[in-house]
Design a protein around this motif. Structure first.
Motif, PDB file in Angstrom:
ATOM      1  N   GLY A   1       5.851   5.021  -4.890  1.00 23.15           N
ATOM      2  CA  GLY A   1       5.789   3.933  -5.740  1.00 23.15           C
ATOM      3  C   GLY A   1       4.769   3.309  -5.528  1.00 23.15           C
ATOM      4  O   GLY A   1       5.215   2.124  -6.376  1.00 23.15           O
ATOM      5  N   LEU A   2       4.237   3.193  -4.135  1.00 20.02           N
ATOM      6  CA  LEU A   2       2.677   1.908  -4.174  1.00 20.02           C
ATOM      7  C   LEU A   2       1.983   2.275  -4.902  1.00 20.02           C
ATOM      8  O   LEU A   2       1.654   3.495  -5.439  1.00 20.02           O
ATOM      9  N   THR A   3       1.683   1.300  -4.880  1.00 18.86           N
ATOM     10  CA  THR A   3       0.204   0.799  -5.719  1.00 18.86           C
ATOM     11  C   THR A   3      -0.925   2.116  -4.725  1.00 18.86           C
ATOM     12  O   THR A   3      -0.781   1.812  -3.483  1.00 18.86           O
ATOM     13  N   PRO A   4      -2.024   2.221  -5.225  1.00 16.79           N
ATOM     14  CA  PRO A   4      -3.833   2.621  -4.071  1.00 16.79           C
ATOM     15  C   PRO A   4      -3.569   1.449  -3.026  1.00 16.79           C
ATOM     16  O   PRO A   4      -4.307   1.815  -1.774  1.00 16.79           O
ATOM     17  N   MET A   5      -3.870   0.110  -3.665  1.00 15.41           N
ATOM     18  CA  MET A   5      -4.280  -0.671  -3.739  1.00 15.41           C
ATOM     19  C   MET A   5      -2.412  -0.912  -1.666  1.00 15.41           C
ATOM     20  O   MET A   5      -3.334  -1.774  -0.840  1.00 15.41           O
ATOM     21  N   GLN A   6      -1.962  -1.280  -2.093  1.00 13.47           N
ATOM     22  CA  GLN A   6      -0.671  -1.557  -1.513  1.00 13.47           C
ATOM     23  C   GLN A   6      -0.645  -0.621  -0.199  1.00 13.47           C
ATOM     24  O   GLN A   6      -0.320  -1.161   0.482  1.00 13.47           O
ATOM     25  N   ALA A   7      -1.126   0.624  -0.420  1.00 13.38           N
ATOM     26  CA  ALA A   7      -1.196   1.737   0.377  1.00 13.38           C
ATOM     27  C   ALA A   7      -2.049   1.832   1.680  1.00 13.38           C
ATOM     28  O   ALA A   7      -2.237   1.120   2.555  1.00 13.38           O
ATOM     29  N   ILE A   8      -3.297   1.369   0.747  1.00 16.36           N
ATOM     30  CA  ILE A   8      -4.430   0.951   1.771  1.00 16.36           C
ATOM     31  C   ILE A   8      -4.166  -0.620   2.449  1.00 16.36           C
ATOM     32  O   ILE A   8      -4.687  -0.644   3.692  1.00 16.36           O
ATOM     33  N   GLN A   9      -3.483  -1.459   2.141  1.00 16.43           N
ATOM     34  CA  GLN A   9      -3.602  -2.310   2.773  1.00 16.43           C
ATOM     35  C   GLN A   9      -2.085  -2.630   3.826  1.00 16.43           C
ATOM     36  O   GLN A   9      -2.343  -3.046   4.983  1.00 16.43           O
ATOM     37  N   ALA A  10      -1.640  -1.376   3.860  1.00 14.57           N
ATOM     38  CA  ALA A  10      -0.600  -0.634   4.691  1.00 14.57           C
ATOM     39  C   ALA A  10      -1.405   0.210   5.664  1.00 14.57           C
ATOM     40  O   ALA A  10      -0.721  -0.469   7.278  1.00 14.57           O
ATOM     41  N   ALA A  11      -2.496   0.203   4.950  1.00 13.21           N
ATOM     42  CA  ALA A  11      -3.760   1.031   6.365  1.00 13.21           C
ATOM     43  C   ALA A  11      -3.706  -0.037   7.270  1.00 13.21           C
ATOM     44  O   ALA A  11      -4.728   0.757   8.833  1.00 13.21           O
ATOM     45  N   THR A  12      -4.342  -1.010   6.649  1.00 15.89           N
ATOM     46  CA  THR A  12      -5.391  -2.091   7.482  1.00 15.89           C
ATOM     47  C   THR A  12      -4.818  -3.547   7.959  1.00 15.89           C
ATOM     48  O   THR A  12      -4.348  -3.960   9.030  1.00 15.89           O
ATOM     49  N   ILE A  13      -4.466  -4.215   7.158  1.00 15.57           N
ATOM     50  CA  ILE A  13      -4.422  -5.572   6.990  1.00 15.57           C
ATOM     51  C   ILE A  13      -2.531  -5.528   7.787  1.00 15.57           C
ATOM     52  O   ILE A  13      -2.395  -6.524   8.146  1.00 15.57           O
ATOM     53  N   ASN A  14      -1.937  -5.207   7.272  1.00 15.50           N
ATOM     54  CA  ASN A  14      -0.548  -4.945   7.562  1.00 15.50           C
ATOM     55  C   ASN A  14       0.522  -5.288   8.781  1.00 15.50           C
ATOM     56  O   ASN A  14       0.355  -6.055   9.036  1.00 15.50           O
ATOM     57  N   GLY A  15      -0.760  -3.828   9.106  1.00 12.54           N
ATOM     58  CA  GLY A  15      -0.901  -3.730  10.791  1.00 12.54           C
ATOM     59  C   GLY A  15      -1.435  -4.700  11.676  1.00 12.54           C
ATOM     60  O   GLY A  15      -1.011  -4.834  12.130  1.00 12.54           O
ATOM     61  N   ALA A  16      -2.585  -4.895  11.170  1.00 15.39           N
ATOM     62  CA  ALA A  16      -3.241  -5.969  11.959  1.00 15.39           C
ATOM     63  C   ALA A  16      -2.102  -7.412  12.074  1.00 15.39           C
ATOM     64  O   ALA A  16      -2.177  -8.092  13.242  1.00 15.39           O
ATOM     65  N   ARG A  17      -2.077  -7.633  11.229  1.00 16.54           N
ATOM     66  CA  ARG A  17      -0.757  -8.951  11.268  1.00 16.54           C
ATOM     67  C   ARG A  17       0.077  -8.763  11.862  1.00 16.54           C
ATOM     68  O   ARG A  17       0.498 -10.111  13.159  1.00 16.54           O
ATOM     69  N   PHE A  18       0.803  -7.953  11.805  1.00 19.95           N
ATOM     70  CA  PHE A  18       1.744  -7.358  12.509  1.00 19.95           C
ATOM     71  C   PHE A  18       1.182  -8.339  14.086  1.00 19.95           C
ATOM     72  O   PHE A  18       2.298  -8.814  14.448  1.00 19.95           O
ATOM     73  N   LEU A  19       0.284  -7.101  14.377  1.00 19.63           N
ATOM     74  CA  LEU A  19      -0.028  -7.181  16.407  1.00 19.63           C
ATOM     75  C   LEU A  19      -0.590  -8.671  15.724  1.00 19.63           C
ATOM     76  O   LEU A  19      -1.045  -8.945  17.577  1.00 19.63           O
ATOM     77  N   GLY A  20      -0.878  -9.151  14.937  1.00 27.89           N
ATOM     78  CA  GLY A  20      -1.925 -10.905  15.304  1.00 27.89           C
ATOM     79  C   GLY A  20      -2.547 -10.884  15.390  1.00 27.89           C
ATOM     80  O   GLY A  20      -3.083 -11.477  16.538  1.00 27.89           O
TER      81      GLY A  20
END
Length: 306
Positions: free
Chosen positions: A232-251
């Protein structure tokens, strides 16, 4: 040099005779005090994260107690380190979040997440690593894998590995797994909960549980994005999950996870728009790291027989 940047959770934490009992390298504290000492060992080694396995294997092994997991989380936070937990049950996930957990590795699979869980996750700014591709790793072969002709696989994996994964014998062996119906129900629950996370605005990160002989690193990340879109995610949400979200979590989002001034120029150029179809993320023209093209044809392939 063109290779992946790696961050480690060190040896991770379980308890005596607990989850992954065959792994001799996990910390297995018996008291909160021991747990804190073991966290300090990981701090001294320079581990980037701490991981706890909180799972009883459907009642087959003992599970880390809240007191021990709470001590691990507290000691890690005192040293500026985030904690991820492998979870299965909703109630375990909520208890860990109450104790300050920073992220959930894998999905809650026993029941749908509730408002209390979602609110706790928001309060902690916790990330959810859904690992849908890992939860479906057996099912995808049982139901007929449709990805083994991907042109990127022969660049990274020996022919005999790909032939084995595509064989009818492999499919038949996995079809005989006595837990297959459990796996189907759990996977559907993981899909349902991924949709709840997205609607609630909880950040989702791409994780894969890849690395086994038929769980292909590289391709599995693309398939995780595809399954997130199916959830149910949008393609942009999926791309963000693979990129910026992980980078933010790791700081490390000041350098990685997006393109912009003063950020590292790591990116891929595609031949088709993934916002039209997330599967276009596999249609890669070129890969760039540190602003330089990666020669994918020169990547070494391990052809050692196994």
């Amino acid at each position: 040099t063109g290779g992946a940047r790696l961050y480690t959770a060190g040896f991770g934490f379980s308890i005596k005779d607990g989850w992954i009992s065959a792994n001799p390298d996990l910390h297995r504290p018996t008291t909160p005090e021991e747990a804190r000492q073991m966290v300090q060992e990981e701090v001294q080694k320079g581990s980037d994260l701490i991981k706890i396995w909180v799972d009883d294997g459907r009642g087959t092994v003992p599970k880390v107690s809240p007191e021990i997991s709470g001590a691990i989380i507290d000691e890690a936070h005192k040293n500026g380190i985030k904690v991820l937990a492998h979870v299965y049950y909703l109630e375990d996930a909520k208890e860990l979040l109450r104790r300050g957990l920073d992220g959930l590795a894998h999905s809650v699979r026993d029941k749908e997440v509730d408002e209390e869980f979602l609110e706790l996750a928001k309060q902690n700014d916790a990330i959810q690593i859904t690992t849908l591709v890992g939860h479906s790793a057996v099912l995808v072969y049982v139901d007929g894998a449709d990805f083994l002709d991907d042109p990127g696989l022969p660049l990274l994996f020996p022919a005999h590995v790909l032939e084995t994964a595509a064989s009818s014998e492999h499919q038949k062996r996995l079809s005989g797994d006595p837990t297959i119906q459990h796996l189907r129900r759990e996977y559907q629950m993981a899909l349902t909960n991924a949709a709840h996370f997205a609607v609630a605005g909880i950040p989702i990160g791409v994780g894969t549980d890849s690395g086994g002989p038929d769980r292909f690193q590289g391709l599995w990340e693309h398939r995780e994005m595809e399954l997130l879109v199916q959830a149910g995610l949008t393609p942009m949400q999926a791309i963000q999950a693979a990129t910026i979200n992980g980078a933010r979590f790791l700081g490390v989002d000041d350098r990685y996870g997006s393109l912009g001034p003063d950020r590292t120029a790591d990116f891929i150029i595609l031949n088709a728009n993934p916002l039209d179809d997330i599967r276009n993320s596999r249609n890669i023209d070129s890969v760039w790291m540190n602003g330089n093209p990666v020669d994918r044809s020169a990547l070494p392939v391990d052809t050692t027989p196994r």
